[in-house]
Design a protein around this motif. Structure first.
Motif, PDB file in Angstrom:
ATOM      1  N   ALA A  49      35.252  41.365  45.872  1.00  0.00           N
ATOM      2  CA  ALA A  49      36.672  41.779  46.443  1.00  0.00           C
ATOM      3  C   ALA A  49      37.103  43.022  45.769  1.00  0.00           C
ATOM      4  O   ALA A  49      37.797  43.770  46.354  1.00  0.00           O
ATOM      5  N   TYR A  50      37.079  43.148  44.434  1.00  0.00           N
ATOM      6  CA  TYR A  50      37.431  44.154  43.730  1.00  0.00           C
ATOM      7  C   TYR A  50      36.796  45.647  44.154  1.00  0.00           C
ATOM      8  O   TYR A  50      37.514  46.762  44.153  1.00  0.00           O
ATOM      9  N   PHE A  51      35.470  45.322  44.299  1.00  0.00           N
ATOM     10  CA  PHE A  51      34.562  46.457  44.549  1.00  0.00           C
ATOM     11  C   PHE A  51      35.104  46.948  46.127  1.00  0.00           C
ATOM     12  O   PHE A  51      35.043  48.364  46.197  1.00  0.00           O
ATOM     13  N   ALA A  52      35.397  46.231  46.943  1.00  0.00           N
ATOM     14  CA  ALA A  52      35.945  46.463  48.264  1.00  0.00           C
ATOM     15  C   ALA A  52      37.254  47.247  48.254  1.00  0.00           C
ATOM     16  O   ALA A  52      37.587  48.222  48.628  1.00  0.00           O
ATOM     17  N   PHE A  53      37.944  46.551  47.364  1.00  0.00           N
ATOM     18  CA  PHE A  53      39.327  47.160  47.322  1.00  0.00           C
ATOM     19  C   PHE A  53      39.315  48.539  46.575  1.00  0.00           C
ATOM     20  O   PHE A  53      39.956  49.492  47.276  1.00  0.00           O
ATOM     21  N   PHE A  54      38.542  49.041  45.475  1.00  0.00           N
ATOM     22  CA  PHE A  54      38.650  50.219  44.945  1.00  0.00           C
ATOM     23  C   PHE A  54      37.882  51.144  45.875  1.00  0.00           C
ATOM     24  O   PHE A  54      38.216  52.336  45.747  1.00  0.00           O
ATOM     25  N   VAL A 114      40.509  42.440  32.070  1.00  0.00           N
ATOM     26  CA  VAL A 114      40.769  43.694  31.261  1.00  0.00           C
ATOM     27  C   VAL A 114      40.494  44.981  31.937  1.00  0.00           C
ATOM     28  O   VAL A 114      41.303  46.095  31.766  1.00  0.00           O
ATOM     29  N   LEU A 115      39.496  44.958  32.987  1.00  0.00           N
ATOM     30  CA  LEU A 115      39.279  46.052  33.854  1.00  0.00           C
ATOM     31  C   LEU A 115      40.359  46.376  34.967  1.00  0.00           C
ATOM     32  O   LEU A 115      40.932  47.672  35.008  1.00  0.00           O
ATOM     33  N   PHE A 116      40.812  45.583  35.529  1.00  0.00           N
ATOM     34  CA  PHE A 116      41.588  45.558  36.747  1.00  0.00           C
ATOM     35  C   PHE A 116      43.086  45.084  36.544  1.00  0.00           C
ATOM     36  O   PHE A 116      44.002  45.391  37.244  1.00  0.00           O
ATOM     37  N   GLY A 117      43.251  44.517  35.319  1.00  0.00           N
ATOM     38  CA  GLY A 117      44.837  44.077  35.205  1.00  0.00           C
ATOM     39  C   GLY A 117      45.037  42.750  35.529  1.00  0.00           C
ATOM     40  O   GLY A 117      44.140  41.939  36.412  1.00  0.00           O
ATOM     41  N   GLY A 118      45.897  42.059  35.072  1.00  0.00           N
ATOM     42  CA  GLY A 118      46.109  40.597  35.472  1.00  0.00           C
ATOM     43  C   GLY A 118      47.139  40.509  36.847  1.00  0.00           C
ATOM     44  O   GLY A 118      47.255  39.389  37.217  1.00  0.00           O
ATOM     45  N   LYS A 119      47.614  41.553  37.344  1.00  0.00           N
ATOM     46  CA  LYS A 119      48.560  41.528  38.379  1.00  0.00           C
ATOM     47  C   LYS A 119      47.701  41.570  39.714  1.00  0.00           C
ATOM     48  O   LYS A 119      46.724  42.283  39.780  1.00  0.00           O
ATOM     49  N   PRO A 120      48.350  40.658  40.637  1.00  0.00           N
ATOM     50  CA  PRO A 120      47.765  40.674  42.093  1.00  0.00           C
ATOM     51  C   PRO A 120      47.766  42.103  42.539  1.00  0.00           C
ATOM     52  O   PRO A 120      48.849  42.689  42.343  1.00  0.00           O
ATOM     53  N   TRP A 210      37.623  36.808  53.418  1.00  0.00           N
ATOM     54  CA  TRP A 210      38.879  35.848  52.605  1.00  0.00           C
ATOM     55  C   TRP A 210      39.944  36.932  52.134  1.00  0.00           C
ATOM     56  O   TRP A 210      40.916  36.720  52.533  1.00  0.00           O
ATOM     57  N   SER A 211      39.754  37.948  51.701  1.00  0.00           N
ATOM     58  CA  SER A 211      40.708  39.033  51.283  1.00  0.00           C
ATOM     59  C   SER A 211      41.450  39.672  52.321  1.00  0.00           C
ATOM     60  O   SER A 211      42.646  39.867  52.429  1.00  0.00           O
ATOM     61  N   ILE A 217      44.406  40.065  45.856  1.00  0.00           N
ATOM     62  CA  ILE A 217      43.379  39.885  45.138  1.00  0.00           C
ATOM     63  C   ILE A 217      43.938  39.785  43.692  1.00  0.00           C
ATOM     64  O   ILE A 217      44.665  40.495  43.372  1.00  0.00           O
ATOM     65  N   VAL A 218      43.107  39.023  42.826  1.00  0.00           N
ATOM     66  CA  VAL A 218      43.597  38.833  41.493  1.00  0.00           C
ATOM     67  C   VAL A 218      42.514  38.338  40.671  1.00  0.00           C
ATOM     68  O   VAL A 218      41.279  37.880  41.076  1.00  0.00           O
ATOM     69  N   ALA A 219      42.309  38.610  39.101  1.00  0.00           N
ATOM     70  CA  ALA A 219      41.042  38.366  38.668  1.00  0.00           C
ATOM     71  C   ALA A 219      40.419  36.733  38.636  1.00  0.00           C
ATOM     72  O   ALA A 219      39.289  36.647  38.377  1.00  0.00           O
ATOM     73  N   LEU A 220      41.533  36.042  38.964  1.00  0.00           N
ATOM     74  CA  LEU A 220      41.119  34.373  38.769  1.00  0.00           C
ATOM     75  C   LEU A 220      40.889  33.783  40.109  1.00  0.00           C
ATOM     76  O   LEU A 220      41.008  32.799  40.459  1.00  0.00           O
TER      77      LEU A 220
END
Length: 297
Positions: A49-54, A114-120, A210-211, A217-220
């Motif tokens: 999900a993060y790969f697609a987001f960035f 650490v890389l993407f931050g904890g904020k959604p 899903w995203s 999206i969030v790290a957890l």
């Protein structure tokens, strides 16, 4: 409850069940080959999900190209995890591989923080997928039709791969007996890496859809879907691809329908999956499609 409301909930349940099914297939494929529960699977879902987001938000790629790259990167990540965390322990006791899987899961989760931050973060949603159509008084996102269709197509393609190709034959041979497969000239390491790649790419497709459906999206974010999809795989009969799909649909539709008919239990939505798991383990421990196997002495 009116018929239109019921159909609204049913379509939502089928859509959610399709997502669970896609991710559960990855669990069941790895278990079928290695008899290993890849607890990092939900975190590969999150990373995809993060790969697609960035890809869309940072590199300004067209959404379809960013999504494709994210799927490929997730497949590569799955192979990397297999190569570094699981392959060196292949001849070790199963508990060692299980601990390694849990360690990889925690590593990916904390690395993401650490890389993407904890904020959604708000996930970019293509309008072509989020447009709403009204059918018989039921308002349905186009994505709701896309998700089950993609799941069915991928299931058919995967079953064809497993049952009608040389690499599928090799996968089935490795799942039966690794040593015998190796003696027959099968490159076991390559087959296992391929299995991890396919499972991770299916998780990535599920993560992207899903995203788009739940655009935050969030790290957890992979923890609960990962657990639920593992439960779906167990319900259907872990190790059986069709069983994983059946389990995913049962879990997704059941969740939505419980909320629809008993709205007071909305806060216990996640608990439904675990209650269903306990019931299945009590009455059919091998799952719906699972077979009873006798232990070799």
């Amino acid at each position: 409850m009116t018929l239109s409301t019921f159909m609204q909930h049913l379509t939502n349940g089928i859509s959610l069940g399709s997502l669970y099914a896609l991710i559960a297939i990855g669990y069941t494929m790895v278990y079928g080959i290695l008899k290993l529960i890849n607890f990092a699977h939900g975190d590969i879902f999150m990373m995809a999900a993060y790969f697609a987001f960035f890809g869309v938000a940072t590199f300004n790629l067209p959404w379809y190209f960013a999504f494709l790259i994210a799927i490929i990167m997730a497949g590569a990540l799955g192979m990397l995890i297999e190569f570094t965390a699981y392959r060196p322990l292949r001849s070790a006791p199963k508990i060692s591989i299980l601990i390694s899987a849990i360690g990889v899961s925690f590593l990916l989760e904390n690395l993401a923080v650490v890389l993407f931050g904890g904020k959604p973060k708000a996930f970019p949603t293509p309008e072509i997928l989020t447009d709403v159509v009204v059918i018989g008084g039921v308002s349905i996102q186009k994505l709701t039709f896309v998700i089950p269709l993609v799941t069915i197509i991928l299931l058919y393609a995967l079953l064809h791969l497993v049952n009608n190709t040389n690499i599928g034959m090799a996968m089935r041979a490795v799942s039966k007996d690794v040593e015998t497969a190796r003696l027959m000239g099968i490159n076991v390491n390559r087959i296992i890496s391929f299995t991890f790649a396919i499972g991770s790419m299916l998780a990535a497709i599920g993560a992207i859809m899903w995203s788009v459906k739940y655009p935050q999206i969030v790290a957890l974010m992979g923890v609960i879907p990962g657990l639920k999809c593992f439960i779906a795989a167990v319900i259907g009969g872990i190790g059986d691809i069709k069983g994983a799909v059946i389990g995913g649909f049962i879990l997704g539709i059941g969740e939505i329908m419980i909320i629809a008919f008993l709205p007071g239990l909305t806060g216990y939505r996640d608990a439904f999956a675990f209650i269903l798991l306990i019931i299945i383990l009590l009455f059919k421990p091998t799952g719906i499609m699972g077979k009873n196997l006798t232990e070799k002495v």
